[in-house]
Scaffold this active site. Structure first.
Site, short mmCIF file in Angstrom:
data_model
loop_
_atom_site.label_atom_id
_atom_site.label_comp_id
_atom_site.label_asym_id
_atom_site.label_seq_id
_atom_site.Cartn_x
_atom_site.Cartn_y
_atom_site.Cartn_z
N ALA A 127 -18.65 116.88 44.98
CA ALA A 127 -18.48 115.49 44.51
C ALA A 127 -19.71 114.47 44.65
CB ALA A 127 -16.76 115.27 44.19
N PRO A 131 -19.32 107.68 37.70
CA PRO A 131 -19.00 106.73 36.37
C PRO A 131 -20.75 106.45 35.98
CG PRO A 131 -17.25 107.06 37.47
CD PRO A 131 -17.62 107.60 38.00
N GLY A 242 -26.82 126.95 41.56
CA GLY A 242 -27.04 126.56 39.87
C GLY A 242 -28.27 126.63 39.84
N ARG A 268 -22.56 145.87 8.77
CA ARG A 268 -21.88 145.13 7.23
C ARG A 268 -23.41 144.96 6.74
NH1 ARG A 268 -17.31 141.98 5.96
NH2 ARG A 268 -18.75 139.45 4.41
N GLN A 336 -24.59 132.79 13.36
CA GLN A 336 -24.96 133.00 11.96
C GLN A 336 -24.95 134.92 11.47
OE1 GLN A 336 -26.12 130.13 11.21
NE2 GLN A 336 -26.47 130.67 8.49
N GLU A 363 -26.38 120.87 36.57
CA GLU A 363 -27.02 121.43 37.67
C GLU A 363 -28.65 120.86 36.97
OE1 GLU A 363 -25.66 124.20 39.97
OE2 GLU A 363 -23.26 123.90 39.06
N GLY A 364 -28.18 119.19 36.31
CA GLY A 364 -30.13 119.12 35.70
C GLY A 364 -29.78 118.89 34.23
N GLU A 367 -33.66 117.09 30.58
CA GLU A 367 -34.54 116.34 30.25
C GLU A 367 -35.45 115.98 31.91
OE1 GLU A 367 -31.70 115.69 28.47
OE2 GLU A 367 -32.77 116.27 26.90
#
Ligand SMILES: Cc1cc2nc3c(=O)[nH]c(=O)nc-3n(C[C@H](O)[C@H](O)[C@H](O)COP(=O)(O)OP(=O)(O)OC[C@H]3O[C@@H](n4cnc5c(N)ncnc54)[C@H](O)[C@@H]3O)c2cc1C
Length: 389
Positions: A127, A131, A242, A268, A336, A363-364, A367
């Protein structure tokens, strides 16, 4: 330049694929049915039973040092394994693992926290996010105040993976506001019994993260992980892993989803011919495969840098940024190509669609990774094409 896998890598990949096919993939329909009823795709005891079966196959503690009973596999091999487990949407992971930073613990901390975590008897969470401090992790506000030999933790953490299930938390708090995060923050090992509370945060994905509240939680001085002031450094080390694990998993998801799209495009029919005979669909398939292979190259290179003992920050940021974006685009195209059936909960596509959105955030964020990559180039820490020597 040799792009082939070694015999050992191939054997490990094939064994993991066989295990996933035999033991995990048969649970997929059940996982989808459970999710439709708002239940966990895999309960804790079911995950444990699978992990113990995998142990019989010889897979236990992929990254865990051998003297702790693990396999201590090279990063490239681990990446290949995460890709294989990523191919199933059942949230399975191999057992015998512990947070990489728990190895910084003292002998008694290792006995109390590391060993039971490796054995699967205790669950941990990590942790740092609060916030008002996510990307800007150096701005955390949770305080740890000295009181004799103890520390008193006060504040709130949010979005903590496994925070509602964890038996203990590895928590980063400010111990010296004057020094700022680097030098002024410290990691603590905090048992749930010490008094922190947790509550699920409802998200669009599997197994919600939790908000943790520390209301003057007393933590003995012996529960400082690493050194006082080392919290931010440990946090960056935890997050670093990660950054190639996530895109390795993304490759597995994209491989499986794209395979489904190819099969569907070949069967299909609309207007008297298969949808795969239309250029619009062919291009979606082609773009997806090219991006998938580009991501694989970046991810394996990032893992290789780890194995070579190099600084993996730049290459791992590249792999995570591209891998996360790639799997989002691929799953979107796969949906799609499937049309309406892709949007239903009969198939795993919508589940992947929700799951992989997270890859661009935790984990980042995209940006922050762009910031790392561009800063390295602008400051001359990394040369363009420099990894080629
Ligand atoms: C499901 C889930 C699990 C998580 N698990 C954990 C966990 O186990 N432990 C833990 O500590 N944290 C965890 N996190 C937290 C996660 O790491 C943060 O959510 C993440 O770092 C982003 O922080 P934030 O949410 O506060 O967004 P913010 O930092 O507020 O960012 C909001 C947006 O602004 C952008 N932004 C911010 N600053 C800049 C800038 N300088 N330039 C350009 N764009 C910018 C961000 O990229 C983002 O798009 C988890 C999050 C989720 C959703």
């Amino acid at each position: 330049m040799d792009f082939s896998l070694t015999d050992e890598q191939q054997a490990i990949r094939d064994t993991v694929r066989a295990f996933m096919t035999k033991e995990v993939m048969p649970l997929e329909q059940q996982a989808l049915r459970r999710e439709r009823r708002g239940l966990s795709a895999l309960e804790r005891d079911e995950l444990r039973a699978l992990q113990l079966k995998a142990k019989e196959f010889g897979f236990w503690g992929l990254s865990t040092p051998q003297h702790f009973g693990g396999m201590d596999l090279p990063a490239v091999t681990q990446s290949l394994i995460w890709t294989e487990t990523g191919r199933s949407h059942v949230p399975f992971r191999f057992g015998g693992e512990a947070d990489n930073i728990l190895y910084h613990g003292t002998e008694s901390q290792q006995a109390e926290f590391l060993l039971p975590t490796i054995a699967g008897e205790r669950l941990s969470c990590f942790a740092i996010t609060e916030p008002a401090a996510g990307s800007d992790a150096a701005n955390i506000r949770m305080t740890a105040r000295r009181d004799g030999d103890d520390w008193i933790l006060r504040g709130e953490k949010v979005f903590i993976t496994g925070g509602n299930e964890a038996d203990f938390a590895i928590v980063v708090a400010v111990t010296d506001p004057e020094l700022g995060a680097r030098g002024g923050s410290t990691a603590f090992l905090v048992d749930r019994a010490m008094g922190w509370r947790s509550e699920y945060i409802d998200t669009m994905g599997e197994g919600g993260p939790a908000a943790l509240v520390f209301d003057d939680v007393r933590v003995p001085g012996r529960n400082v992980l690493g050194e006082v002031g080392q919290g931010f450094t440990l946090a960056m080390q935890w997050i670093g892993k990660g950054r190639y694990a996530i895109p390795s998993q993304a490759i597995g998801i994209a491989e499986r989803a794209l395979g489904m799209a190819v099969d569907y495009a070949n069967t299909r029919e609309t207007f008297g011919r298969t949808i795969g005979s239309n250029q619009a669909v062919q291009w979606m398939i082609a773009d997806s495969e090219v991006e998938l292979e580009a991501a694989r190259a970046l991810v394996l290179r990032a893992a290789w840098v780890v194995d070579e003992g190099g600084d993996p920050r730049h290459t791992s940021a590249q792999a995570k940024l591209f891998g996360a974006a790639m799997v989002n685009r691929v799953v979107d195209r796969v949906m799609q190509i499937h049309g309406g059936i892709g949007y239903t909960r009969e198939l795993p596509i919508e589940r992947w669609y929700r799951q992989v959105r997270l890859f661009r955030i935790f984990e980042g964020t995209d940006e922050m990774l762009r910031l790392i990559i561009s800063r390295d180039l602008l400051r001359g820490h990394t040369k363009i094409g420099g990894h080629l020597g």
